[in-house]
Design an enzyme around this catalytic site. Sequence first.
Site, PDB file in Angstrom:
ATOM      1  N   ASP A 185       0.830  -1.170   0.151  1.00 42.08           N
ATOM      2  CA  ASP A 185       0.311   0.174   0.084  1.00 42.08           C
ATOM      3  C   ASP A 185       0.921   0.731   0.171  1.00 42.08           C
ATOM      4  O   ASP A 185       2.131   1.124   0.196  1.00 42.08           O
ATOM      5  CB  ASP A 185      -0.358  -0.430   1.318  1.00 42.08           C
ATOM      6  CG  ASP A 185      -2.093   0.651   0.318  1.00 42.08           C
ATOM      7  OD1 ASP A 185      -2.525   1.373  -0.304  1.00 42.08           O
ATOM      8  OD2 ASP A 185      -3.018   0.012   1.692  1.00 42.08           O
TER       9      ASP A 185
HETATM   10  C1  NOJ Z   1      -4.173   3.838   0.274  1.00 40.18           C
HETATM   11  C2  NOJ Z   1      -5.283   2.993   0.509  1.00 40.18           C
HETATM   12  O1  NOJ Z   1      -5.115   2.408   1.330  1.00 40.18           O
HETATM   13  C3  NOJ Z   1      -5.439   2.131  -0.851  1.00 40.18           C
HETATM   14  O2  NOJ Z   1      -6.774   1.063  -0.858  1.00 40.18           O
HETATM   15  C4  NOJ Z   1      -5.303   2.377  -2.064  1.00 40.18           C
HETATM   16  O3  NOJ Z   1      -5.408   1.375  -3.071  1.00 40.18           O
HETATM   17  C5  NOJ Z   1      -3.804   3.219  -1.855  1.00 40.18           C
HETATM   18  N1  NOJ Z   1      -4.125   4.401  -1.470  1.00 40.18           N
HETATM   19  C6  NOJ Z   1      -3.407   4.320  -3.657  1.00 40.18           C
HETATM   20  O4  NOJ Z   1      -4.560   4.732  -4.137  1.00 40.18           O
END
Ligand code: NOJ
Length: 763
Positions: free
Chosen positions: A309
Amino acid sequence: MTDHQLSRRSALAGLGGTAVIGALSTSLLTGPEASAATPVQTTVPVPATDPAGSPPLNKKVEQRVGALLKRMTLAEKLGQLQLVNTPDLARKALATTPCGGVFSVIGAAQLNALQKQAVQHTRLGIPLIFGLDVIHGYTTNFPIPLGQASSFDPAVAETDAIVSAAEARRSGINWTYSPMMDVTHEPRWGRIAEGDGEDPYLASQMAVAKVRGYQGSDYSAPDKVAACAKHYVAYGGTEGGRDYNTVDVSIQELHNHYLPPFKASVAAGVATLMASFNTVAGVPAHANSYTLRNVLKDAFDFNGFVVSDYTGIQELIMHGVAGDGADAAAAGITAGVDMEMVSTNYVDFGKELLARGRISQSEIDDAVRRILRVKYSLGLFEHPYVDEAGEVTAVSAAARAKARSTGSRSMVLLKNDQAVLPLQKTAKVAVIGPLAVATYDLNGTWSGLGTGAGTTPPVTVLDGIRAAAGSPASVTYARGCDIESADTSGFAAATAAAAAADVVVLALGESAAMSGEASARSNIDLPGVQQQLLASVVVAGKPVVVVLFNGRPLTLQSTHDTATAILEAWAPGVEAGNAVADVLFGKVNPGGKLPVSFPRAVGQIPIYYNHQNTGRPADPNNKYTSKYLDLATGPLYGFGFGLSYTSFTISAPKLSSPRMNRHGGHLTVSVDVVNTGAVAGDEVVQLYVHDPVASIAQPVRRLRGFRRVGLQAGQSKRVTFTLTTDDVGFYDNRARFLVETGLVEVYVGNSSAADQKVTFTVV
Ligand code: NOJ
């Protein structure tokens, strides 16, 4: 399941009569072990006896990946592990060491330009993968996932995914960060809006439908994208509902509760997974070799790639398991995170870590192989560019119609006193409330390109009702108050509007920003002065229909006590107002059910239907039982609950056999469902199991089957569920899947309170 697996038996004393199907070593619940400064590579073999059954590898793809891998330098390999999020960063990387992918950048022309640089101006011409959070729509916004789960209809999730995949791919995006499948008991957690609620079985069904919709049978197709199962894993267990927070979970809970949707998605061929921000039993998910290597890659046999993430690798330092970026990179790579999002520790420190023996060449090669495998499977090497003329910038009529039908299909009728709904077309309707003329808030969190200036705003509730009412002149409007402010100056006009009408539609709830990432609430009442607005509108003496727009369960006791009817609409997307009007005027009979319990009060959290019994189950007549002194037991609205404009009966369940063989046996459970009312409608027949005596305490109920059935007035249909040993078995605290002999109770009905019971014996 193979014969070999079935022939495995428990060696444990006291588990006689237990079929053990699969086991994972739990001694491996480790990430960077012992010392953070020297992450240890986990190489202990794990008996991979419980595969998810992931689709077989494509030989041609494997050959091409192998051949390309041989031509790559170490720097080129490490570059593939990097995911960046701006065109500038991509251009810079492509000019030196090409990165593997770009995300959150949109626009076909811009994406083509970056792709051209990658394909035509780098040594190996490896195409970029383009990611985006297409969560419930790209151009066309569908209901939020929690709403979709309320449909209890996987076709709703699949429809969203089919439309979204086509819109995204035709616009140059080939990888979506969806489906989110974090099972959770936490309504305070803002991200509950992004998933399917509290039940692993429902979440698995919805997740698989989404993967199918996004990827089809071949995601190289020009209208398909690679999906990403997230967040791996147990993110929904976040303590106190605060985002990114600690999760400490038992092995049985991890395997029975949080892992099933991921396992099901891997079996459905999901191309990628995203690691979660939380720790799992002290080990951050990004450094957790047990969940990533032992469970996912070994036991489930997942052969796609795992992306971190956002800065999740870098955050290993803050978590306190890595001393610096090099440590963080070593921990992530050895644990099995293949691609690093935003932070750059893999490319920065990979070479040095390899030279010092802290990571191995085979770990790097494995990560690169997985990424290239997905790129080849996407067809990017043959078709790296998108036809810019085909970019989808407007909501089509066909997509709009699907958004409207899935929107109404996702709504849940929570109360309908005096049969006030459906509304008469001739009624004088006062539309009141801060959400009555809201637009983008009706998309909810994580909407696609549909959010923002210049893009298609959702249909307002007021406009939808005006379009559906007999005459637009019979519909009046008063705002009453804002979503969050304390200003009550609009109350008088709202009460006057109510007094002049036959019926009030009161649109209440949350703004889009009040749920989603980093949007936890400690108080989940209606925000601001909305509850007071309801009270002042009720004073006019007219029936009040509350329509709720929210990204989480709210505490609705006062609303329940005051309103005549309540319709839970969630955030329905671009056709919100029309979908609401369809339900209010009875064009669509609501048939959704709650995918999550609604607590009576915030102090009751966590509250969920599939809890264990305790040694002292709640008893109102006995103080020394598990309950609160100051609150009735159970939720205000339970899991699986939802009303209709018609009525149904469900017959006593019938079994095909009183016994199930624990070695791969199965049986069927049948009921007849009858629409006993005067109008057509949908009922969701739900099947729950309970194992009353097991080697570890079992949930009082577990959903193991559901079917949404549409019936004309007076019509009857038979619904048959097949139960297998998968439905009665469970994981123990050694991650062994056990199918134990003995009695199993089956409950069938139209909510988790289903009381029609039948039993069979596992032999
Ligand atoms: C953080 C989020 O937790 C995740 O769900 C998302 O896909 C990513 N950012 C990318 O935007």
